[in-house]
Enzyme design. Structure first.
Site, PDB file in Angstrom:
ATOM      1  CB  SER A 107      -0.916   0.000   1.225  1.00  0.00           C
ATOM      2  OG  SER A 107      -0.151   0.221   2.386  1.00  0.00           O
ATOM      3  CE  LYS A 108      -3.120   6.355   0.777  1.00  0.00           C
ATOM      4  NZ  LYS A 108      -4.036   7.393   0.296  1.00  0.00           N
ATOM      5  NE  ARG A 109      -1.075   6.486   5.035  1.00  0.00           N
ATOM      6  CZ  ARG A 109      -1.276   7.721   4.616  1.00  0.00           C
ATOM      7  NH1 ARG A 109      -0.267   8.424   4.152  1.00  0.00           N
ATOM      8  NH2 ARG A 109      -2.470   8.263   4.647  1.00  0.00           N
ATOM      9  CG  ASP A 110       3.233  -1.023   2.763  1.00  0.00           C
ATOM     10  OD1 ASP A 110       3.103  -0.850   3.989  1.00  0.00           O
ATOM     11  OD2 ASP A 110       2.487  -1.757   2.099  1.00  0.00           O
TER      12      ASP A 110
END
Length: 511
Positions: free
Chosen positions: A264-267
């Site tokens: 996901s984008k936060r990763d």
RNA sequence: GCCCCGUUCGUCUAGGGGUCCAGGACGUCGCCCUUUCACGGCGGUAACACGGGUUCAAAUCCCGUACGGGGUACCA
């Protein structure tokens, strides 16, 4: 196969995730391989999640990767508009058609009533309430209400949704080109909302209507859509379009490096790597991301890396140009299980491409980076730097950041190593070497090497006595390109100048 | 919970009944090359989730279990 038409249909809710780029890539490769058409459709049916700039980002990202669609939003084509928010009337008409033929119905339940029904079911021990053939009997639908009552509510402007009437006790089966036969029992399927109360269609309705109208032959999308494909098949049937229903292929997900869920984008921030093709600036730092491009990746490397995340040609070749990928690609070779995002492999691909890229091409790419650091050199000189450094770097910026001493004077010396090698008696020897070099008329690396070796031989010096110090005088560090190659780059005057400048600094270190 | 999908070295994967005591790549370790750092070359390490079948023969087919992932919204 001919007249292949595929589509990439992202929703403009922010930056395009790298998983989306891979989906686009596979669609592109498939279309290209069979001389088909690659359509870009913007699925902006969720007004609440629309993010300005996202559509431009999508186009720019695809363009950077070299996988531009051949038809669609921002490009044009015979099926315009390609932005779903501009096709509202089409969806309404089609959903009304389904109501008319008995495949769909009006539902007037308010969100509060739905919540109450859910809570009531939970209280009765059923924690997975779903709006289906059983529960709809107790809801306010055009199936239960009289025609007059339905008309009255419609005329009164009451909010309503249109839901799919899922048939009872059937098994829906379809063949996924990657996974084989997949089936669902309709008792497990809920009556999906087709038209929302704001007049927008849901994904389920819009994607079927558009894929049909746009004559899409193959739907290649992420595995997260597999569970709703049963509904999609039912929709094709309801419309009477089953004969021309596209073939489905559900791609394995790209997983986090630790395997715990989908990437996901936060990763990106969590693992110190990019997960978006291009940087994205949002209002808050948490929603802003650095892209592969800004990290210094070459687009061909990203494409090659992405292609191999879930697909493999079955041969041992790993480096593929986009054209070669198009040639080798096939849906059958896509694997079924999720692939972890292997950043080490991504870096390796970039290194391979960096090494293989023409010096002058690299020079043009790093020129802005060099200028930003205040380095102003000729294109030819920059090209030479690329020649010397590209075998030593992984990312584009490495070529600039690790070579300050090639652009200008040595900024700092590795004093520890100098102290280790420079002896009080070294200076006369190296002054003689400086003179020797100064006398050279041919300053090519090979000639210099022969000449310096001769110099060493005459004095009984070993390479180890001379070369490391020579390197230190030229670069200030023990790393970097070949000593003679650096000399050639600098030329006679600058080389000798660096030597003599270094001597006094070296002397000071050993007193 | 329920439904769907999946499961070969740490990672990406090859493999579609015998040619597999399982091949390649990344990573890692060692050696070589070398005036440095890299590149490169050579070599090592390391896997068929488990249990039942089917078969003369299974990593390959079937069933089950375990584990993992996805879905379960008037999001896509």
């Amino acid at each position: 196969m001919s007249n292949i038409r595929v589509r990439f249909a992202p929703s403009p809710t922010g930056a395009l995730h790298i998983g989306g780029v891979r989906t686009a890539l596979y669609n592109y490769l498939f279309a290209k391989k069979y001389g088909g058409t690659f359509v870009l459709r913007i699925e902006d049916t969720d007004q609440g999640r629309y993010v300005p700039g996202a559509e431009e980002y999508i186009l720019e990202a695809l363009n950077w990767c070299g996988i531009m669609p051949t038809e669609g939003q921002g490009i044009g084509g015979p099926h315009a508009p390609y932005r779903q928010s501009e096709r509202k009337a089409i969806y309404l008409q089609h959903s009304l058609d389904l109501v008319a033929n008995g495949s769909a119905y009006y539902a007037f339940d308010t969100p509060e009533e739905l919540e109450a029904a859910r809570a009531a079911a939970a209280a009765a021990g059923n924690h997975n309430f779903k709006y289906d053939a059983v529960s709809r009997k107790a809801m306010k639908t055009s199936l239960n209400l009289t025609a007059a009552e339905v008309q009255r509510r419609l005329d009164a402007g009451e909010h309503y949704v249109i839901r799919l009437k899922v048939p009872e006790n059937e098994t829906v089966t379809f063949t996924d080109l990657i996974r084989g036969e997949v089936s669902f029992h309709t008792s497990e399927l809920d009556d999906k909302v087709l038209m929302k109360s704001d007049g927008m269609p849901t994904y389920h309705l819009a994607n079927i209507v558009d894929d049909h109208l746009m004559e899409i032959t193959h739907v290649i999308r992420g595995e997260e859509w597999l569970p709703s494909t049963g509904h999609h098949v039912l929709l094709y049937r309801a419309f009477g379009w089953e004969a021309t229903m596209p073939r489905f292929s559900h791609l394995p997900l790209i997983l986090r490096p630790d395997g715990k869920g989908k990437l996901s984008k936060r990763d990106g921030a969590k693992f110190g790597m990019p997960v978006f093709p291009l940087s994205w600036k949002a209002d808050t730092p948490e929603d802003s991301f650095e892209g592969f491009r800004e990290f210094g990746f070459l687009p061909q490397a990203v494409v090659n890396f992405l292609a191999f995340l879930g697909w493999n040609p079955g041969t041992e070749q790993e480096i593929f140009s986009l054209d070669e990928l198009c040639e080798a690609f096939s849906l059958e070779k896509i694997s079924k299980s999720g692939a972890r995002f292997d950043y080490d492999k991504a870096k390796w691909f970039n290194q391979q491409y960096l090494h293989a890229t023409d010096d002058a091409v690299l020079a043009a790419q790093i020129k802005p980076l060099a200028e930003a650091k205040g380095y102003h050199v000729s294109d030819e000189y920059l090209t030479q730097i690329c020649h010397l450094m590209k075998g030593r770097g992984t990312f584009l910026p490495d070529l600039v950041e690790q070579s300050s001493y090639l652009f200008g004077d040595v900024q700092s010396y590795d004093n520890e190593n100098i102290a280790k090698r420079w002896k009080p008696e070294s200076r006369p020897v190296f002054e003689a070497l400086a003179d020797h070099l100064k006398a050279q008329t041919n300053f090519e690396a090979a000639t210099l090497e022969a000449s310096v070796k001769e110099f060493m031989a005459e004095r009984g010096l070993k390479p180890g006595d001379v070369m490391p110090i020579l390197r230190l005088t030229l670069a200030g560090t023990t790393q970097g390109p070949g000593v003679f190659e650096m000399m050639e780059l600098f030329g006679n005057d600058r080389t000798v100048d660096r030597l003599t400048k270094a001597f006094s600094h070296f002397d000071a270190l050993v007193k």
